[in-house]
Design a protein around this motif. Structure first.
Motif, PDB file in Angstrom:
ATOM      1  N   LEU A  46       0.829  -1.205   0.000  1.00  0.00           N
ATOM      2  CA  LEU A  46       0.000   0.000   0.000  1.00  0.00           C
ATOM      3  C   LEU A  46       0.865   1.258   0.000  1.00  0.00           C
ATOM      4  CD1 LEU A  46      -2.860   1.167   0.122  1.00  0.00           C
ATOM      5  CD2 LEU A  46      -2.724   1.036   2.614  1.00  0.00           C
ATOM      6  N   ILE A  47       1.918   1.263   0.818  1.00  0.00           N
ATOM      7  CA  ILE A  47       2.815   2.413   0.854  1.00  0.00           C
ATOM      8  C   ILE A  47       3.448   2.643  -0.519  1.00  0.00           C
ATOM      9  CG2 ILE A  47       5.060   3.199   1.703  1.00  0.00           C
ATOM     10  CD1 ILE A  47       4.334   2.217   4.422  1.00  0.00           C
ATOM     11  N   ALA A  48       3.942   1.566  -1.131  1.00  0.00           N
ATOM     12  CA  ALA A  48       4.581   1.703  -2.438  1.00  0.00           C
ATOM     13  C   ALA A  48       3.598   2.235  -3.475  1.00  0.00           C
ATOM     14  CB  ALA A  48       5.150   0.357  -2.876  1.00  0.00           C
ATOM     15  N   VAL A  49       2.372   1.724  -3.462  1.00  0.00           N
ATOM     16  CA  VAL A  49       1.360   2.159  -4.425  1.00  0.00           C
ATOM     17  C   VAL A  49       1.016   3.630  -4.213  1.00  0.00           C
ATOM     18  CG1 VAL A  49      -1.061   1.896  -5.125  1.00  0.00           C
ATOM     19  CG2 VAL A  49       0.381  -0.125  -4.783  1.00  0.00           C
ATOM     20  N   VAL A  50       0.834   4.033  -2.964  1.00  0.00           N
ATOM     21  CA  VAL A  50       0.486   5.420  -2.657  1.00  0.00           C
ATOM     22  C   VAL A  50       1.610   6.363  -3.076  1.00  0.00           C
ATOM     23  CG1 VAL A  50       0.089   7.045  -0.779  1.00  0.00           C
ATOM     24  CG2 VAL A  50      -1.115   4.867  -0.798  1.00  0.00           C
ATOM     25  N   TYR A  62       9.966  10.037   0.425  1.00  0.00           N
ATOM     26  CA  TYR A  62       9.021   8.969   0.097  1.00  0.00           C
ATOM     27  C   TYR A  62       9.563   8.018  -0.961  1.00  0.00           C
ATOM     28  CZ  TYR A  62       5.865  11.566   3.028  1.00  0.00           C
ATOM     29  OH  TYR A  62       5.314  12.199   4.102  1.00  0.00           O
ATOM     30  N   PHE A  63      10.488   8.504  -1.776  1.00  0.00           N
ATOM     31  CA  PHE A  63      11.192   7.610  -2.695  1.00  0.00           C
ATOM     32  C   PHE A  63      11.978   6.573  -1.898  1.00  0.00           C
ATOM     33  CE2 PHE A  63      15.204   6.905  -5.173  1.00  0.00           C
ATOM     34  CZ  PHE A  63      14.655   6.081  -6.144  1.00  0.00           C
ATOM     35  N   PHE A  64      12.675   7.032  -0.868  1.00  0.00           N
ATOM     36  CA  PHE A  64      13.420   6.111  -0.010  1.00  0.00           C
ATOM     37  C   PHE A  64      12.457   5.197   0.758  1.00  0.00           C
ATOM     38  CE2 PHE A  64      16.607   9.795   0.189  1.00  0.00           C
ATOM     39  CZ  PHE A  64      17.310   9.317  -0.903  1.00  0.00           C
ATOM     40  N   LEU A  65      11.337   5.745   1.183  1.00  0.00           N
ATOM     41  CA  LEU A  65      10.353   4.951   1.918  1.00  0.00           C
ATOM     42  C   LEU A  65       9.790   3.825   1.059  1.00  0.00           C
ATOM     43  CD1 LEU A  65       8.562   4.399   4.355  1.00  0.00           C
ATOM     44  CD2 LEU A  65       7.003   6.187   3.533  1.00  0.00           C
ATOM     45  N   ALA A  66       9.527   4.096  -0.218  1.00  0.00           N
ATOM     46  CA  ALA A  66       9.028   3.059  -1.112  1.00  0.00           C
ATOM     47  C   ALA A  66      10.050   1.942  -1.280  1.00  0.00           C
ATOM     48  CB  ALA A  66       8.674   3.667  -2.477  1.00  0.00           C
ATOM     49  N   ASN A  67      11.330   2.315  -1.365  1.00  0.00           N
ATOM     50  CA  ASN A  67      12.387   1.300  -1.437  1.00  0.00           C
ATOM     51  C   ASN A  67      12.460   0.489  -0.153  1.00  0.00           C
ATOM     52  OD1 ASN A  67      14.522   1.422  -3.899  1.00  0.00           O
ATOM     53  ND2 ASN A  67      13.537   3.413  -3.623  1.00  0.00           N
ATOM     54  N   LEU A  68      12.282   1.160   0.991  1.00  0.00           N
ATOM     55  CA  LEU A  68      12.283   0.454   2.270  1.00  0.00           C
ATOM     56  C   LEU A  68      11.139  -0.554   2.327  1.00  0.00           C
ATOM     57  CD1 LEU A  68      13.425   0.142   5.150  1.00  0.00           C
ATOM     58  CD2 LEU A  68      11.902   1.988   5.862  1.00  0.00           C
ATOM     59  N   SER A  69       9.978  -0.172   1.831  1.00  0.00           N
ATOM     60  CA  SER A  69       8.832  -1.081   1.814  1.00  0.00           C
ATOM     61  C   SER A  69       9.120  -2.307   0.964  1.00  0.00           C
ATOM     62  CB  SER A  69       7.592  -0.356   1.276  1.00  0.00           C
ATOM     63  OG  SER A  69       7.153   0.637   2.182  1.00  0.00           O
ATOM     64  N   PHE A  70       9.736  -2.096  -0.194  1.00  0.00           N
ATOM     65  CA  PHE A  70      10.051  -3.226  -1.075  1.00  0.00           C
ATOM     66  C   PHE A  70      11.056  -4.164  -0.411  1.00  0.00           C
ATOM     67  CE2 PHE A  70      12.467  -5.238  -4.533  1.00  0.00           C
ATOM     68  CZ  PHE A  70      11.420  -5.866  -5.199  1.00  0.00           C
ATOM     69  N   ILE A  71      12.084  -3.603   0.226  1.00  0.00           N
ATOM     70  CA  ILE A  71      13.078  -4.416   0.931  1.00  0.00           C
ATOM     71  C   ILE A  71      12.408  -5.287   1.993  1.00  0.00           C
ATOM     72  CG2 ILE A  71      14.964  -4.285   2.620  1.00  0.00           C
ATOM     73  CD1 ILE A  71      16.041  -1.898   1.032  1.00  0.00           C
ATOM     74  N   GLU A  72      11.499  -4.706   2.753  1.00  0.00           N
ATOM     75  CA  GLU A  72      10.879  -5.453   3.845  1.00  0.00           C
ATOM     76  C   GLU A  72       9.909  -6.509   3.321  1.00  0.00           C
ATOM     77  OE1 GLU A  72       9.476  -2.356   6.444  1.00  0.00           O
ATOM     78  OE2 GLU A  72      11.408  -2.314   7.484  1.00  0.00           O
ATOM     79  N   ILE A  73       9.272  -6.259   2.202  1.00  0.00           N
ATOM     80  CA  ILE A  73       8.435  -7.281   1.577  1.00  0.00           C
ATOM     81  C   ILE A  73       9.283  -8.481   1.183  1.00  0.00           C
ATOM     82  CG2 ILE A  73       7.085  -7.844  -0.487  1.00  0.00           C
ATOM     83  CD1 ILE A  73       5.989  -4.976  -0.381  1.00  0.00           C
ATOM     84  N   VAL A  74      10.436  -8.217   0.574  1.00  0.00           N
ATOM     85  CA  VAL A  74      11.294  -9.298   0.086  1.00  0.00           C
ATOM     86  C   VAL A  74      11.864 -10.114   1.228  1.00  0.00           C
ATOM     87  CG1 VAL A  74      13.414  -9.851  -1.163  1.00  0.00           C
ATOM     88  CG2 VAL A  74      11.855  -8.113  -2.061  1.00  0.00           C
ATOM     89  N   CYS A 113      20.153  -1.503   6.358  1.00  0.00           N
ATOM     90  CA  CYS A 113      21.105  -0.784   7.199  1.00  0.00           C
ATOM     91  C   CYS A 113      21.555   0.501   6.516  1.00  0.00           C
ATOM     92  CB  CYS A 113      22.319  -1.658   7.499  1.00  0.00           C
ATOM     93  SG  CYS A 113      22.028  -2.980   8.686  1.00  0.00           S
ATOM     94  N   PHE A 114      21.903   0.387   5.240  1.00  0.00           N
ATOM     95  CA  PHE A 114      22.360   1.560   4.494  1.00  0.00           C
ATOM     96  C   PHE A 114      21.212   2.516   4.197  1.00  0.00           C
ATOM     97  CE2 PHE A 114      25.962  -1.227   3.336  1.00  0.00           C
ATOM     98  CZ  PHE A 114      27.004  -0.370   3.665  1.00  0.00           C
ATOM     99  N   LEU A 115      20.055   1.971   3.856  1.00  0.00           N
ATOM    100  CA  LEU A 115      18.936   2.830   3.483  1.00  0.00           C
ATOM    101  C   LEU A 115      18.449   3.663   4.666  1.00  0.00           C
ATOM    102  CD1 LEU A 115      17.065   3.707   1.228  1.00  0.00           C
ATOM    103  CD2 LEU A 115      15.533   1.814   1.817  1.00  0.00           C
ATOM    104  N   LEU A 116      18.430   3.088   5.852  1.00  0.00           N
ATOM    105  CA  LEU A 116      18.037   3.852   7.038  1.00  0.00           C
ATOM    106  C   LEU A 116      19.008   5.004   7.295  1.00  0.00           C
ATOM    107  CD1 LEU A 116      16.948   0.968   9.446  1.00  0.00           C
ATOM    108  CD2 LEU A 116      15.466   2.619   8.295  1.00  0.00           C
TER     109      LEU A 116
END
Length: 312
Positions: A46-50, A62-74, A113-116
């Motif tokens: 949902l975050i990535a879609v929004v 929010y670009f970084f946040l979308a990447n964080l969401s994808f990482i956590e899904i994987v 770790c790096f993205l945060l």
């Protein structure tokens, strides 16, 4: 590679014991973690879609946040399904599958770790250098940062897995964990693990403490800057960073305990509980904190799902 052998003995698969210490709780755990896993996937998607669909969220944060969401899904999808299987039946995994699981999970964890750290640096620039922020955090620079984050994770954990693949296993084949984590797997080794153990420790120290240090420095600068502004603006500035800091504290803290100071965890069951914090708890923080406590995301969600009809 389907097996790792020593002499005439060969281990072709491992058994993940999971939470074998408390079998009476298996059905409860299965129900709870199934709901949590579904929530993690749904929330992060949902975050990535929004972020993608809302023009107002097309910003570096929010670009970084979308990447964080994808990482956590994987990395959640790499670990949790096999854990759930272990609550219903014996969970087995091939040797190559075990190494692949560790590689994907480890790469995603390193990426995070790096993205945060990148997200903390982004907030530092936005708060401490607001006039220069658009120039310092332009689209091309954001893309380069994200590409560096992704490549770093694959390179670091690729090296570790390459060394792990040289280790020989000849039984027993029962991993006392709910996924193929490094330490429980190395306990089963029949050959010398000195090189891979030292390499993994050094990489863990560098790639955990350096990003975490950058996060602390960024927030120290943010606090120093915010303390000099009026109280109203100060409250708003702190609120923009509180969600990120909550995720950072949980994530780095648990990883440091398990990979830099594992002696601090005195039982394997406790080690599994701590591992749940970064494999299950932290990923669900992402959608909860960034949607329930962020007004910009609230507005984007309302626009996406409750958009007003166009006037004739």
């Amino acid at each position: 590679m389907e097996s790792i052998s020593r002499g005439n003995q060969t281990v072709t698969e491992f058994v993940l014991l999971g939470f074998h210490e408390v079998p009476e709780l298996f059905l409860l755990f299965f129900s709870v973690f199934t709901i949590v896993y579904a929530s993690i996937i749904t929330g992060n998607i949902l975050i990535a879609v929004v972020v993608v669909s809302s023009q107002r969220l097309h910003t570096p944060m929010y670009f970084f946040l979308a990447n964080l969401s994808f990482i956590e899904i994987v990395y959640t999808s790499t670990v949790v399904p096999k854990m759930l299987e272990g609550f219903l039946q014996e969970a087995t995994i091939s040797v190559s599958g075990c190494l692949l699981q560790f590689f994907i999970f480890g790469s995603m964890a390193t990426d995070e770790c790096f993205l945060l750290a990148v997200m903390a640096y982004d907030r530092y620039l936005a708060i401490c250098h607001p006039l220069r922020y658009p120039l310092l955090m332009g689209p091309q620079w954001c893309l380069r940062l994200v590409l560096t984050v992704w490549l770093s994770g694959f390179m670091v954990d690729g090296l570790v897995v390459a060394l792990m693949a040289q280790v020989r296993f000849c039984g027993p084949n029962q991993i006392d964990h709910f996924y193929c984590d490094f330490s429980p797997l190395m306990v089963l080794a029949c050959s010398d693990t000195g090189v891979v153990q030292v390499t993994t420790f050094i990489l863990s120290v560098v790639f955990l403490t350096v990003p975490f240090g950058l996060v602390l420095i960024s927030y120290a600068q943010i606090v120093a800057t915010v303390m000099r502004v009026p109280s109203g603006a100060r409250t708003k500035a702190f609120s923009t960073c509180s969600s990120h800091l909550a995720v950072v504290s949980t994530f780095y803290g648990t990883l440091m305990v398990l990979y830099i100071a594992p002696s601090a965890v005195h039982s394997q069951l406790l080690s599994k509980v701590v591992a749940l914090l970064y494999t299950v708890v932290t990923p669900i923080f992402n959608p909860v904190i960034y949607t329930l406590r962020n007004q910009e995301v609230h507005q984007a969600l309302r626009s996406l799902f409750f958009c007003k009809p166009t006037e004739m």
